[in-house]
Scaffold this active site. Structure first.
Site, PDB file in Angstrom:
ATOM      1  N   GLU A 128    -116.813   3.731  -4.067  1.00  0.00           N
ATOM      2  CA  GLU A 128    -115.535   4.442  -4.049  1.00  0.00           C
ATOM      3  C   GLU A 128    -115.124   4.569  -5.511  1.00  0.00           C
ATOM      4  O   GLU A 128    -114.540   3.663  -6.084  1.00  0.00           O
ATOM      5  CB  GLU A 128    -114.540   3.618  -3.219  1.00  0.00           C
ATOM      6  CG  GLU A 128    -113.461   4.451  -2.590  1.00  0.00           C
ATOM      7  CD  GLU A 128    -112.272   4.581  -3.486  1.00  0.00           C
ATOM      8  OE1 GLU A 128    -112.214   5.593  -4.218  1.00  0.00           O
ATOM      9  OE2 GLU A 128    -111.436   3.680  -3.490  1.00  0.00           O
ATOM     10  N   CYS A 158    -106.906   6.180  -7.789  1.00  0.00           N
ATOM     11  CA  CYS A 158    -108.086   7.048  -7.754  1.00  0.00           C
ATOM     12  C   CYS A 158    -107.715   8.371  -7.095  1.00  0.00           C
ATOM     13  O   CYS A 158    -108.385   9.377  -7.292  1.00  0.00           O
ATOM     14  CB  CYS A 158    -109.248   6.374  -7.050  1.00  0.00           C
ATOM     15  SG  CYS A 158    -108.844   5.835  -5.407  1.00  0.00           S
TER      16      CYS A 158
HETATM   17  C1  UN1 Z   1    -107.403   3.636  -5.075  1.00  0.00           C
HETATM   18  O1  UN1 Z   1    -106.672   4.125  -5.926  1.00  0.00           O
HETATM   19  O2  UN1 Z   1    -108.473   3.045  -5.407  1.00  0.00           O
HETATM   20  O3  UN1 Z   1    -104.609   6.868  -0.876  1.00  0.00           O
HETATM   21  C2  UN1 Z   1    -107.102   3.612  -3.617  1.00  0.00           C
HETATM   22  C3  UN1 Z   1    -104.091   6.113  -1.710  1.00  0.00           C
HETATM   23  C4  UN1 Z   1    -104.133   4.624  -1.440  1.00  0.00           C
HETATM   24  C5  UN1 Z   1    -105.441   4.053  -1.848  1.00  0.00           C
HETATM   25  C6  UN1 Z   1    -105.850   4.353  -3.248  1.00  0.00           C
HETATM   26  N1  UN1 Z   1    -103.915   4.400  -0.029  1.00  0.00           N
HETATM   27  O4  UN1 Z   1    -103.530   6.523  -2.718  1.00  0.00           O
END
Ligand code: UN1
Length: 509
Positions: free
Chosen positions: A260, A294
């Site tokens: 991820e 992310c």
């Molecule tokens: C991340 O930034 O690694 O959808 C995960 C989202 C959060 C998860 C982010 N539920 O922004």
């Protein structure tokens, strides 16, 4: 003990919580720094390579018994962990906020995300279903079943210091796996606290070594985990550069990875969009969590007819974003994680300006009262041509590129024209436009939304993305399958031995 840890009222160390953590590693001390104040929250003793071996050996050995515990009983243990997380939600949220700098409301959201995935995993523990298939041979039955996989390494990033661990850990636990967690060295205390909570519950149920923690360096912990054949799956969250190393190295020993990685997420706003809705989604997606998700919105493609108007609306909204202490009421933007991230922010803006982007607002490192840690930056909007090379890169900071496009076709092309493929969104009230964005010829991302932003996904859906985002899926839907091994079984309940594909092979008796 730091008051934030003391507030959690955890025994130190909790039963079953040993080695490689604050309580027992033999390596160097690691500071935990509050990015908002610059103050040291605490220190943990890192694991050495020898600690890593001890912990992996113990965790791998625990698999032998855990895989045979009926899945609903494993679910019951996860349910108890979820109850503890509920009980400790507030102090845990405060620790998350103190250590990674996200707003308190987001710290609470982070713990809620752990609770949600625990609940999801409990339900799943009665549904780890296979398929029943029709055999081509008479008196034969075929089916697929799912077995526990083994010991899973979980490598997490600072920005979701515990929720992403929980996505992996809660599913892996009900699937019958044991696991070793390597958290980000920037958020060790949160990891210690959560591990202690889980370890206490696991110990009470007689399975203390199902979940382990290893805080340590890449050389002492990271690389040994990647190379260890006792670990059939490495689930890693972080940058594309990190994921490339993890993917290649684990593949060399035919291990599996669940990656991820970086996102470079775009919102498309068409002329027919509900602009106030789009405005709020862009502001949260781009400036929220100080641009350190992310799923953060990094690129905004504006159709010509609304470009000037929405840009003006965004500039006005950005002026009202309160930057400061993430624990304080009313703050909307907290600090970046450290000064290296601040340097990355400055470098990206300077580079983009050299390439021809124009600074519309922000672009500054903040100083003065409340900003002494040197980690606060102004959320930044820049207008850019679609071809700007800097648009290809994920910079973990609140920098957003505004790009004008002629129509939906160009917007889709631009959305897809980056190496990453995590999240995407379109704002339109036209059903045809929305469906085209979601079609096979539309967004190429793992997540594609209509009239909501790119970030803040619920745990019920599979989470992850394509291309250099790594292809992994975590959390909801059928992401659990990554943590199990599939077995195809054919049973002959007849008296003959027919071969598949009509092959004849008769031997004398
Ligand atoms: C991340 O930034 O690694 O959808 C995960 C989202 C959060 C998860 C982010 N539920 O922004």
């Amino acid at each position: 003990m730091h008051p934030l840890l003391a507030a959690l009222d955890l025994p130190d160390p909790a039963p079953g919580f040993r080695c490689g953590d604050a309580a027992g590693g033999g390596g160097e001390l690691l500071d935990s720094i509050n990015p908002a104040s610059g103050a040291r929250l605490g220190r943990v003793r890192q694991a050495t390579r020898a600690d890593c071996e001890t912990v992996v050996a113990r965790t791998a050995a625990a698999f032998a018994a855990w895989r045979l515990v009926p899945a609903p009983q494993r679910g019951e243990v996860v349910r108890q962990i979820g109850l503890e997380l509920r009980r400790l939600k507030e102090p845990l949220a405060r620790l998350v906020t103190a250590e990674c700098g996200k707003l308190l409301t987001e710290g609470r959201g982070e713990v809620q995300e752990m609770i949600d995935i625990a609940d999801f995993a409990v339900g799943l523990s009665r549904q780890l279903h296979g398929l029943s298939l029709h055999s081509e041979r008479p008196n034969h039955r075929m089916y697929e079943q799912w077995h526990p996989l083994g010991t899973v390494a979980i490598i997490t990033a600072f920005n979701f210091p515990v929720a992403v661990w929980a996505w992996n850990a809660m599913l892996a636990a009900v699937c019958g796996d044991t696991m070793v967690w390597k958290p980000s060295p920037k958020t060790p205390l949160t990891a210690v606290a959560v591990q202690q909570i889980a370890s206490r519950v696991l110990a009470q149920h007689g399975h203390p070594d199902v979940m382990s923690l290893l805080i340590g360096t890449v050389a002492d912990v990271g690389e040994p985990l990647l190379d260890d054949r006792r670990i059939p799956l490495v689930s890693a969250t972080g940058s594309c550069a990190m994921g490339r190393v993890v993917g290649e190295r684990v593949a060399r020993r035919f291990g599996r990875t669940l990656l991820e990685l970086g996102g470079n997420n775009a919102i498309v706003v068409l002329d027919d969009a509900d602009l106030p809705l789009a405005l709020r989604a862009i502001a949260f997606g781009a400036a929220g969590t100080a641009g350190q998700r992310c799923t953060t919105t990094r690129r905004v493609y504006l159709q010509r007819g609304i470009a000037a108007k929405l840009t003006a609306m965004l500039l006005k909204a950005y002026r009202s974003l309160k930057i400061g202490d993430p624990l304080a009421e009313g703050t909307l933007v907290g600090p970046l994680i450290d000064r290296a991230a601040v340097a990355g922010y400055e470098a990206a803006i300077a580079q983009a300006q050299r390439e021809g982007a124009k600074l519309l607002c922000g672009g500054k490192v903040l100083s003065g009262a409340g900003f002494e840690s040197g980690c606060f930056v102004a959320p930044t909007l820049m207008s850019a041509p679609a071809t700007l090379p800097q648009l290809q890169h994920e910079v973990f900071a609140p920098i957003t590129w505004l790009v004008e496009v002629a129509d939906l076709d160009e917007a889709i092309r631009c959305n897809n024209d980056v190496p990453q493929g995590l999240s995407s969104a379109i704002f339109t009230l036209n059903l045809r436009h929305a469906e085209r964005f979601l079609s096979a010829a539309g967004s190429d991302c793992g997540i594609a939304n209509v009239n909501i932003g790119t970030s803040g996904a619920e745990i019920g859906g599979a989470f992850g993305g394509e291309k250099e985002t790594g292809g992994g899926r975590e959390a909801g839907s059928d992401a659990w399958k990554a943590y199990m091994r599939r077995q195809t079984c054919t049973i002959n309940w007849g008296t003959a031995l027919p071969l598949a594909q009509g092959v004849q092979f008769d031997v004398g008796e």
